[in-house]
Design a protein around this motif. Structure first.
Motif, PDB file in Angstrom:
ATOM      1  N   UNK A 166      26.454  14.581 -26.016  1.00  0.00           N
ATOM      2  CA  UNK A 166      26.287  14.197 -24.618  1.00  0.00           C
ATOM      3  C   UNK A 166      26.399  15.470 -23.789  1.00  0.00           C
ATOM      4  N   UNK A 167      25.362  15.794 -23.077  1.00  0.00           N
ATOM      5  CA  UNK A 167      25.354  16.975 -22.227  1.00  0.00           C
ATOM      6  C   UNK A 167      25.401  16.482 -20.787  1.00  0.00           C
ATOM      7  N   UNK A 168      26.432  16.877 -20.065  1.00  0.00           N
ATOM      8  CA  UNK A 168      26.582  16.466 -18.670  1.00  0.00           C
ATOM      9  C   UNK A 168      26.060  17.606 -17.798  1.00  0.00           C
ATOM     10  N   UNK A 169      24.930  17.368 -17.148  1.00  0.00           N
ATOM     11  CA  UNK A 169      24.292  18.361 -16.288  1.00  0.00           C
ATOM     12  C   UNK A 169      24.534  17.907 -14.856  1.00  0.00           C
ATOM     13  N   UNK A 170      25.094  18.778 -14.035  1.00  0.00           N
ATOM     14  CA  UNK A 170      25.562  18.337 -12.721  1.00  0.00           C
ATOM     15  C   UNK A 170      24.445  17.886 -11.783  1.00  0.00           C
ATOM     16  N   UNK A 171      23.212  18.270 -12.010  1.00  0.00           N
ATOM     17  CA  UNK A 171      22.106  17.804 -11.166  1.00  0.00           C
ATOM     18  C   UNK A 171      21.355  16.626 -11.784  1.00  0.00           C
ATOM     19  N   UNK A 172      21.246  16.608 -13.106  1.00  0.00           N
ATOM     20  CA  UNK A 172      20.395  15.622 -13.781  1.00  0.00           C
ATOM     21  C   UNK A 172      21.162  14.516 -14.495  1.00  0.00           C
ATOM     22  N   UNK A 173      22.488  14.581 -14.471  1.00  0.00           N
ATOM     23  CA  UNK A 173      23.287  13.531 -15.098  1.00  0.00           C
ATOM     24  C   UNK A 173      23.543  13.793 -16.568  1.00  0.00           C
ATOM     25  N   UNK A 174      23.887  12.748 -17.274  1.00  0.00           N
ATOM     26  CA  UNK A 174      24.219  12.861 -18.692  1.00  0.00           C
ATOM     27  C   UNK A 174      22.969  12.694 -19.539  1.00  0.00           C
ATOM     28  N   UNK A 175      22.766  13.646 -20.422  1.00  0.00           N
ATOM     29  CA  UNK A 175      21.620  13.643 -21.325  1.00  0.00           C
ATOM     30  C   UNK A 175      22.186  13.437 -22.724  1.00  0.00           C
ATOM     31  N   UNK A 176      21.661  12.457 -23.441  1.00  0.00           N
ATOM     32  CA  UNK A 176      22.230  12.078 -24.734  1.00  0.00           C
ATOM     33  C   UNK A 176      21.254  12.421 -25.856  1.00  0.00           C
ATOM     34  N   UNK A 177      21.756  13.169 -26.821  1.00  0.00           N
ATOM     35  CA  UNK A 177      20.988  13.473 -28.022  1.00  0.00           C
ATOM     36  C   UNK A 177      20.298  14.826 -27.985  1.00  0.00           C
ATOM     37  N   UNK A 178      20.196  15.434 -29.154  1.00  0.00           N
ATOM     38  CA  UNK A 178      19.610  16.761 -29.308  1.00  0.00           C
ATOM     39  C   UNK A 178      18.163  16.822 -28.796  1.00  0.00           C
ATOM     40  N   UNK A 179      17.361  15.830 -29.148  1.00  0.00           N
ATOM     41  CA  UNK A 179      15.960  15.858 -28.737  1.00  0.00           C
ATOM     42  C   UNK A 179      15.799  15.723 -27.228  1.00  0.00           C
ATOM     43  N   UNK A 180      16.648  14.917 -26.596  1.00  0.00           N
ATOM     44  CA  UNK A 180      16.599  14.778 -25.137  1.00  0.00           C
ATOM     45  C   UNK A 180      17.038  16.071 -24.458  1.00  0.00           C
ATOM     46  N   UNK A 181      18.045  16.728 -25.034  1.00  0.00           N
ATOM     47  CA  UNK A 181      18.500  18.009 -24.498  1.00  0.00           C
ATOM     48  C   UNK A 181      17.396  19.051 -24.629  1.00  0.00           C
ATOM     49  N   UNK A 182      16.719  19.061 -25.771  1.00  0.00           N
ATOM     50  CA  UNK A 182      15.621  20.005 -25.980  1.00  0.00           C
ATOM     51  C   UNK A 182      14.525  19.791 -24.917  1.00  0.00           C
ATOM     52  N   UNK A 183      14.124  18.551 -24.729  1.00  0.00           N
ATOM     53  CA  UNK A 183      13.072  18.241 -23.762  1.00  0.00           C
ATOM     54  C   UNK A 183      13.481  18.652 -22.350  1.00  0.00           C
ATOM     55  N   UNK A 184      14.710  18.360 -21.961  1.00  0.00           N
ATOM     56  CA  UNK A 184      15.179  18.702 -20.621  1.00  0.00           C
ATOM     57  C   UNK A 184      15.276  20.216 -20.447  1.00  0.00           C
ATOM     58  N   UNK A 185      15.802  20.919 -21.430  1.00  0.00           N
ATOM     59  CA  UNK A 185      15.973  22.361 -21.300  1.00  0.00           C
ATOM     60  C   UNK A 185      14.628  23.079 -21.253  1.00  0.00           C
ATOM     61  N   UNK A 186      13.669  22.621 -22.046  1.00  0.00           N
ATOM     62  CA  UNK A 186      12.326  23.211 -21.993  1.00  0.00           C
ATOM     63  C   UNK A 186      11.708  22.973 -20.618  1.00  0.00           C
ATOM     64  N   UNK A 187      11.860  21.766 -20.088  1.00  0.00           N
ATOM     65  CA  UNK A 187      11.356  21.448 -18.753  1.00  0.00           C
ATOM     66  C   UNK A 187      12.017  22.339 -17.697  1.00  0.00           C
ATOM     67  N   UNK A 188      13.341  22.445 -17.748  1.00  0.00           N
ATOM     68  CA  UNK A 188      14.062  23.238 -16.755  1.00  0.00           C
ATOM     69  C   UNK A 188      13.741  24.721 -16.873  1.00  0.00           C
ATOM     70  N   UNK A 189      13.547  25.218 -18.083  1.00  0.00           N
ATOM     71  CA  UNK A 189      13.287  26.648 -18.256  1.00  0.00           C
ATOM     72  C   UNK A 189      11.928  27.040 -17.689  1.00  0.00           C
ATOM     73  N   UNK A 190      10.992  26.101 -17.650  1.00  0.00           N
ATOM     74  CA  UNK A 190       9.700  26.403 -17.053  1.00  0.00           C
ATOM     75  C   UNK A 190       9.774  26.419 -15.525  1.00  0.00           C
ATOM     76  N   UNK A 191      10.771  25.760 -14.973  1.00  0.00           N
ATOM     77  CA  UNK A 191      10.936  25.717 -13.510  1.00  0.00           C
ATOM     78  C   UNK A 191      11.674  26.933 -12.974  1.00  0.00           C
ATOM     79  N   UNK A 192      12.485  27.533 -13.803  1.00  0.00           N
ATOM     80  CA  UNK A 192      13.322  28.650 -13.343  1.00  0.00           C
ATOM     81  C   UNK A 192      12.840  29.964 -13.963  1.00  0.00           C
ATOM     82  N   UNK A 193      12.828  30.997 -13.163  1.00  0.00           N
ATOM     83  CA  UNK A 193      12.469  32.302 -13.706  1.00  0.00           C
ATOM     84  C   UNK A 193      13.686  33.004 -14.262  1.00  0.00           C
TER      85      UNK A 193
END
Length: 71
Positions: free
Chosen positions: A29-56
């Motif tokens: 369970x990854x608690x991200x202060x803007x996006x809430x709780x993300x559950x599971x490795x695959x969900x974390x991967x998807x969210x982190x890839x999405x966020x990394x494309x938004x931030x330089x």
């Protein structure tokens, strides 16, 4: 051999978010202060890839790892 926390930082510094996600357990369970709780490795991967494309630039201010208590 790198300690696990060093592996997290190394993957993040390299921008290898798939490898970074692989360091999490499948049921984490990854608690991200803007996006809430993300559950599971695959969900974390998807969210982190999405966020990394938004931030330089992504800076880790504080890493917190909570391990289960051993009895």
């Amino acid at each position: 051999m790198l300690f696990r926390s060093h592996a997290f930082v190394a993957a993040g510094d390299a921008g290898d978010w798939s490898a970074w996600a692989d360091l999490h357990t499948e049921d984490c369970h990854w608690v991200e202060h803007h996006y809430g709780t993300i559950v599971g490795r695959d969900a974390i991967r998807a969210m982190q890839v999405l966020l990394s494309h938004r931030a330089t630039t992504i800076r880790a201010i504080r890493w917190v790892t909570r391990l289960p208590r051993r009895s």
